[in-house]
Design an enzyme around this catalytic site. Structure first.
Site, PDB file in Angstrom:
ATOM      1  N   SER A 147       0.812  -1.223   0.000  1.00 31.74           N
ATOM      2  CA  SER A 147       0.000   0.000   0.000  1.00 31.74           C
ATOM      3  C   SER A 147       0.840   1.265   0.000  1.00 31.74           C
ATOM      4  O   SER A 147       1.907   1.323   0.625  1.00 31.74           O
ATOM      5  CB  SER A 147      -0.872  -0.013   1.265  1.00 31.74           C
ATOM      6  OG  SER A 147      -1.406   1.260   1.515  1.00 31.74           O
ATOM      7  N   GLU A 192       0.147   3.651   1.744  1.00 29.15           N
ATOM      8  CA  GLU A 192       0.222   4.090   3.144  1.00 29.15           C
ATOM      9  C   GLU A 192       1.614   3.860   3.723  1.00 29.15           C
ATOM     10  O   GLU A 192       1.977   4.458   4.732  1.00 29.15           O
ATOM     11  CB  GLU A 192      -0.806   3.328   3.994  1.00 29.15           C
ATOM     12  CG  GLU A 192      -2.173   3.955   4.046  1.00 29.15           C
ATOM     13  CD  GLU A 192      -2.218   5.277   4.810  1.00 29.15           C
ATOM     14  OE1 GLU A 192      -1.836   5.298   5.979  1.00 29.15           O
ATOM     15  OE2 GLU A 192      -2.626   6.272   4.223  1.00 29.15           O
ATOM     16  N   TYR A 235      -1.518   0.422  10.669  1.00 27.35           N
ATOM     17  CA  TYR A 235      -1.803  -0.215   9.364  1.00 27.35           C
ATOM     18  C   TYR A 235      -0.598  -0.082   8.431  1.00 27.35           C
ATOM     19  O   TYR A 235      -0.141  -1.065   7.841  1.00 27.35           O
ATOM     20  CB  TYR A 235      -3.039   0.436   8.723  1.00 27.35           C
ATOM     21  CG  TYR A 235      -3.262   0.001   7.287  1.00 27.35           C
ATOM     22  CD1 TYR A 235      -3.915  -1.190   6.993  1.00 27.35           C
ATOM     23  CD2 TYR A 235      -2.796   0.773   6.218  1.00 27.35           C
ATOM     24  CE1 TYR A 235      -4.104  -1.598   5.675  1.00 27.35           C
ATOM     25  CE2 TYR A 235      -2.987   0.368   4.902  1.00 27.35           C
ATOM     26  CZ  TYR A 235      -3.634  -0.815   4.640  1.00 27.35           C
ATOM     27  OH  TYR A 235      -3.818  -1.220   3.335  1.00 27.35           O
ATOM     28  N   ARG A 244     -16.425   6.716  -0.643  1.00 33.15           N
ATOM     29  CA  ARG A 244     -17.759   6.079  -0.579  1.00 33.15           C
ATOM     30  C   ARG A 244     -18.642   6.769   0.449  1.00 33.15           C
ATOM     31  O   ARG A 244     -19.851   6.918   0.248  1.00 33.15           O
ATOM     32  CB  ARG A 244     -17.572   4.602  -0.262  1.00 33.15           C
ATOM     33  CG  ARG A 244     -18.814   3.783  -0.359  1.00 33.15           C
ATOM     34  CD  ARG A 244     -19.234   3.537  -1.810  1.00 33.15           C
ATOM     35  NE  ARG A 244     -20.652   3.195  -1.892  1.00 33.15           N
ATOM     36  CZ  ARG A 244     -21.195   2.076  -1.432  1.00 33.15           C
ATOM     37  NH1 ARG A 244     -20.445   1.137  -0.911  1.00 33.15           N
ATOM     38  NH2 ARG A 244     -22.497   1.881  -1.526  1.00 33.15           N
TER      39      ARG A 244
HETATM   40  P1  NAP Z   1     -11.487  -4.675   1.803  1.00 31.18           P
HETATM   41  O1  NAP Z   1     -12.619  -4.331   0.896  1.00 31.18           O
HETATM   42  O2  NAP Z   1     -11.468  -4.141   3.188  1.00 31.18           O
HETATM   43  O3  NAP Z   1     -11.404  -6.271   1.867  1.00 31.18           O
HETATM   44  C1  NAP Z   1     -10.587  -6.929   2.815  1.00 31.18           C
HETATM   45  C2  NAP Z   1     -10.796  -8.434   2.692  1.00 31.18           C
HETATM   46  O4  NAP Z   1      -9.941  -9.092   3.638  1.00 31.18           O
HETATM   47  C3  NAP Z   1     -12.234  -8.895   2.993  1.00 31.18           C
HETATM   48  O5  NAP Z   1     -12.572  -9.906   2.085  1.00 31.18           O
HETATM   49  C4  NAP Z   1     -12.099  -9.478   4.391  1.00 31.18           C
HETATM   50  O6  NAP Z   1     -13.047 -10.479   4.686  1.00 31.18           O
HETATM   51  C5  NAP Z   1     -10.709 -10.112   4.281  1.00 31.18           C
HETATM   52  N1  NAP Z   1     -10.111 -10.448   5.582  1.00 31.18           N
HETATM   53  C6  NAP Z   1      -9.849  -9.591   6.594  1.00 31.18           C
HETATM   54  N2  NAP Z   1      -9.284 -10.255   7.605  1.00 31.18           N
HETATM   55  C7  NAP Z   1      -9.193 -11.568   7.240  1.00 31.18           C
HETATM   56  C8  NAP Z   1      -8.704 -12.743   7.871  1.00 31.18           C
HETATM   57  N3  NAP Z   1      -8.183 -12.733   9.104  1.00 31.18           N
HETATM   58  N4  NAP Z   1      -8.743 -13.918   7.196  1.00 31.18           N
HETATM   59  C9  NAP Z   1      -9.267 -13.955   5.952  1.00 31.18           C
HETATM   60  N5  NAP Z   1      -9.755 -12.864   5.303  1.00 31.18           N
HETATM   61  C10 NAP Z   1      -9.730 -11.691   5.957  1.00 31.18           C
HETATM   62  O7  NAP Z   1     -10.097  -4.258   1.141  1.00 31.18           O
HETATM   63  P2  NAP Z   1      -9.761  -3.863  -0.392  1.00 31.18           P
HETATM   64  O8  NAP Z   1      -9.980  -2.403  -0.574  1.00 31.18           O
HETATM   65  O9  NAP Z   1     -10.375  -4.837  -1.314  1.00 31.18           O
HETATM   66  O10 NAP Z   1      -8.175  -4.044  -0.395  1.00 31.18           O
HETATM   67  C11 NAP Z   1      -7.580  -5.305  -0.729  1.00 31.18           C
HETATM   68  C12 NAP Z   1      -6.156  -5.330  -0.204  1.00 31.18           C
HETATM   69  O11 NAP Z   1      -5.401  -4.275  -0.795  1.00 31.18           O
HETATM   70  C13 NAP Z   1      -6.014  -5.130   1.302  1.00 31.18           C
HETATM   71  O12 NAP Z   1      -4.906  -5.902   1.714  1.00 31.18           O
HETATM   72  C14 NAP Z   1      -5.688  -3.660   1.456  1.00 31.18           C
HETATM   73  O13 NAP Z   1      -4.982  -3.421   2.656  1.00 31.18           O
HETATM   74  C15 NAP Z   1      -4.838  -3.442   0.220  1.00 31.18           C
HETATM   75  N6  NAP Z   1      -4.844  -2.097  -0.355  1.00 31.18           N
HETATM   76  C16 NAP Z   1      -6.023  -1.478  -0.663  1.00 31.18           C
HETATM   77  C17 NAP Z   1      -6.011  -0.228  -1.272  1.00 31.18           C
HETATM   78  C18 NAP Z   1      -7.285   0.462  -1.653  1.00 31.18           C
HETATM   79  O14 NAP Z   1      -7.213   1.674  -1.919  1.00 31.18           O
HETATM   80  N7  NAP Z   1      -8.399  -0.219  -1.736  1.00 31.18           N
HETATM   81  C19 NAP Z   1      -4.772   0.382  -1.563  1.00 31.18           C
HETATM   82  C20 NAP Z   1      -3.605  -0.281  -1.241  1.00 31.18           C
HETATM   83  C21 NAP Z   1      -3.637  -1.524  -0.651  1.00 31.18           C
HETATM   84  P3  NAP Z   1     -14.490 -10.114   5.354  1.00 31.18           P
HETATM   85  O15 NAP Z   1     -15.404  -9.826   4.184  1.00 31.18           O
HETATM   86  O16 NAP Z   1     -14.813 -11.372   6.077  1.00 31.18           O
HETATM   87  O17 NAP Z   1     -14.298  -8.917   6.238  1.00 31.18           O
HETATM   88  O1  G4F Z   2     -10.543   6.845   2.455  1.00 31.92           O
HETATM   89  P1  G4F Z   2      -9.592   6.775   3.575  1.00 31.92           P
HETATM   90  O2  G4F Z   2     -10.083   6.198   4.852  1.00 31.92           O
HETATM   91  O3  G4F Z   2      -8.334   5.982   3.004  1.00 31.92           O
HETATM   92  P2  G4F Z   2      -6.790   5.898   3.464  1.00 31.92           P
HETATM   93  O4  G4F Z   2      -6.612   6.159   4.907  1.00 31.92           O
HETATM   94  O5  G4F Z   2      -5.994   6.715   2.513  1.00 31.92           O
HETATM   95  O6  G4F Z   2      -6.496   4.342   3.245  1.00 31.92           O
HETATM   96  C1  G4F Z   2      -6.944   3.658   2.079  1.00 31.92           C
HETATM   97  O7  G4F Z   2      -5.953   3.738   1.078  1.00 31.92           O
HETATM   98  C2  G4F Z   2      -4.716   3.087   1.401  1.00 31.92           C
HETATM   99  C3  G4F Z   2      -3.772   3.302   0.223  1.00 31.92           C
HETATM  100  O8  G4F Z   2      -3.042   4.479   0.427  1.00 31.92           O
HETATM  101  C4  G4F Z   2      -5.001   1.621   1.635  1.00 31.92           C
HETATM  102  F1  G4F Z   2      -3.841   0.961   1.884  1.00 31.92           F
HETATM  103  C5  G4F Z   2      -5.951   1.462   2.800  1.00 31.92           C
HETATM  104  O9  G4F Z   2      -6.249   0.087   2.979  1.00 31.92           O
HETATM  105  C6  G4F Z   2      -7.242   2.211   2.471  1.00 31.92           C
HETATM  106  O10 G4F Z   2      -7.853   1.561   1.384  1.00 31.92           O
HETATM  107  O11 G4F Z   2      -9.015   8.238   3.915  1.00 31.92           O
HETATM  108  C7  G4F Z   2      -8.461   9.072   2.914  1.00 31.92           C
HETATM  109  C8  G4F Z   2      -8.207  10.459   3.481  1.00 31.92           C
HETATM  110  C9  G4F Z   2      -7.445  10.462   4.825  1.00 31.92           C
HETATM  111  O12 G4F Z   2      -6.443  11.447   4.778  1.00 31.92           O
HETATM  112  C10 G4F Z   2      -8.494  10.862   5.850  1.00 31.92           C
HETATM  113  O13 G4F Z   2      -7.992  11.597   6.972  1.00 31.92           O
HETATM  114  O14 G4F Z   2      -9.472  11.071   3.753  1.00 31.92           O
HETATM  115  C11 G4F Z   2      -9.399  11.752   4.998  1.00 31.92           C
HETATM  116  N1  G4F Z   2     -10.755  11.897   5.552  1.00 31.92           N
HETATM  117  C12 G4F Z   2     -11.364  13.079   5.832  1.00 31.92           C
HETATM  118  N2  G4F Z   2     -12.561  12.847   6.373  1.00 31.92           N
HETATM  119  C13 G4F Z   2     -11.570  10.883   5.920  1.00 31.92           C
HETATM  120  C14 G4F Z   2     -12.726  11.491   6.441  1.00 31.92           C
HETATM  121  N3  G4F Z   2     -11.437   9.532   5.850  1.00 31.92           N
HETATM  122  C15 G4F Z   2     -12.475   8.776   6.284  1.00 31.92           C
HETATM  123  N4  G4F Z   2     -12.365   7.431   6.203  1.00 31.92           N
HETATM  124  N5  G4F Z   2     -13.608   9.345   6.824  1.00 31.92           N
HETATM  125  C16 G4F Z   2     -13.788  10.691   6.930  1.00 31.92           C
HETATM  126  O15 G4F Z   2     -14.808  11.169   7.415  1.00 31.92           O
END
Ligand code: NAP
Ligand code: G4F
Length: 329
Positions: free
Chosen positions: A124, A126, A148, A190
């Site tokens: 990530s 992050e 995280y 979202r």
């Molecule tokens: P997500 O929607 O939160 O999905 C997370 C998945 O992990 C869900 O299917 C959840 O299952 C499963 N999970 C959590 N804990 C588990 C456990 N102990 N054993 C088995 N499964 C488990 O996340 P996403 O946005 O699709 O992201 C996918 C991956 O990419 C994650 O590793 C996230 O950290 C990484 N990532 C995401 C972003 C982003 O912007 N979306 C960016 C960089 C990296 P349940 O449905 O049962 O909760």
């Molecule tokens: O949407 P966020 O919660 O995503 P964040 O923290 O960037 O993390 C996501 O992206 C990562 C990749 O860089 C993934 F690894 C991670 O798993 C996840 O998918 O927050 C985005 C930004 C932050 O700076 C937060 O402080 O939005 C700001 N924010 C402002 N108001 C908020 C809010 N975030 C959330 N969740 N809720 C608020 O009300």
């Protein structure tokens, strides 16, 4: 005979898009699901007759070994994680167990069964946290700002380490934020598009948010899972930044989303300190030149199109089922 793939996190946003992509490419797809008291299949409902679901958990090494032994996959995508940054301050130990040791358990399970299985680790942006360089590349040093982020740095380096120690094909994708109508409601994009839909439909008249100045490089999840697959089709395993190269503030996100339905955001959005973080990541913007050059990957969906797509999907969903969203942090 097509290839076989296992996806952890198949019930999550990325898992659902990746499963679609692999099925369309002729793969047999097995998804790992953890036991919950109620099923959580809304993102994969439309795929259930084309995939196999197997119970296992990142916390349980033997459960992972068993599934890998039974399926004997060609490719393994480790997408499962505790992925919500604020929750990692509430549960730092569990976050480490899922995201750091969970990744080690996956790598160990694969090593035990067959080192020839290709593995993708979901790293990530992050990890860059308090950024050392703008834009961020594969060479930029990490400075994570949350439990995280720290857990993902461990996952990243243990993946590199298994590649270098055991010659495994272990690739790490450093993905910047990617979103879609399937994004969890607690993430900011979202939360905003759902809030806009509720306000437009007259169900509420306010939206509480945290830091409006934070900037992120937001792309479309459907584009990003294509990059994951591409990484596992290369001759050599490597690490790749996946990003659009364009960043926007949360304020700009809010403006674009409200404008899409003809509303002035300033009438509805208020600052809620509950959504401020103990340590913020101010600005992430990625340089995906390597992925463009080596993988031939590029994003297809712009920020404006992404937000419009999400607002439209939330308008349709909320209009059909106007139950309150519930307070999530
Ligand atoms: P997500 O929607 O939160 O999905 C997370 C998945 O992990 C869900 O299917 C959840 O299952 C499963 N999970 C959590 N804990 C588990 C456990 N102990 N054993 C088995 N499964 C488990 O996340 P996403 O946005 O699709 O992201 C996918 C991956 O990419 C994650 O590793 C996230 O950290 C990484 N990532 C995401 C972003 C982003 O912007 N979306 C960016 C960089 C990296 P349940 O449905 O049962 O909760
Ligand atoms: O949407 P966020 O919660 O995503 P964040 O923290 O960037 O993390 C996501 O992206 C990562 C990749 O860089 C993934 F690894 C991670 O798993 C996840 O998918 O927050 C985005 C930004 C932050 O700076 C937060 O402080 O939005 C700001 N924010 C402002 N108001 C908020 C809010 N975030 C959330 N969740 N809720 C608020 O009300």
């Amino acid at each position: 005979m097509g290839k076989r793939a296992i996806i952890t996190g198949i019930t999550g946003q990325d898992g659902s898009y990746l499963a679609e992509l692999l099925l369309d490419s002729g793969y047999e797809v097995t998804g790992i699901v953890r036991r919950l008291s109620a099923s959580n299949y809304w993102r994969i409902e439309h795929l259930l007759d084309r995939i196999t679901l197997r119970p296992a958990d990142l916390l349980d090494q033997l459960s992972l070994v068993r599934v890998i032994q039974d399926v004997r996959p060609h490719e393994f995508y480790n997408l499962a994680a505790m992925s919500f940054v604020p929750a990692s301050w509430d549960q730092p130990l569990l976050t480490g167990d899922y995201n750091a040791q969970g990744c080690t358990r996956v790598l160990e399970a694969i090593r035990q069964v067959d080192t020839g299985i290709r593995v993708y680790q979901a790293s990530s942006s992050e990890m860059y946290g308090r950024v050392r360089e703008v834009p961020q590349t594969e060479q930029t040093p990490f400075y994570p700002r949350s439990p995280y982020g720290v857990s993902k740095v461990f996952g990243h380096y243990i993946t590199v380490n298994y590649r270098e120690s055991y010659g495994m094909f272990a690739a790490s994708g450093i993905l910047f934020n990617h979103e879609s109508p399937r994004r969890g409601l607690e993430f900011v994009t979202r939360k905003v598009t759902d809030g806009v839909a509720r306000i437009k439909l007259g169900l509420t008249d306010q939206l509480g948010l945290g830091n409006l100045d934070a900037r992120r490089d937001w792309g479309f999840a459907g584009d990003y899972v294509r990059a994951m697959w591409m990484m596992l089709q290369q001759e050599k395993a490597d690490d790749y930044v996946i990003a659009t190269g364009v960043s926007h503030s949360v304020r700009e996100l809010v403006e674009v989303a409200f404008r899409h339905v003809g509303l002035d955001w300033q009438k509805y959005v208020r600052l809620d300190p509950a959504f401020l973080r103990p340590a913020e990541v101010d600005h992430l913007i990625g340089d995906a030149s390597k992925a463009r050059r080596v993988l031939g990957w590029e994003p297809k969906v712009s920020f404006e199109r992404l937000i419009a797509m999400m607002v439209d999907a939330d308008l349709a969903r909320v209009a059909a089922q106007p139950a309150p969203a519930g307070a999530v942090r």
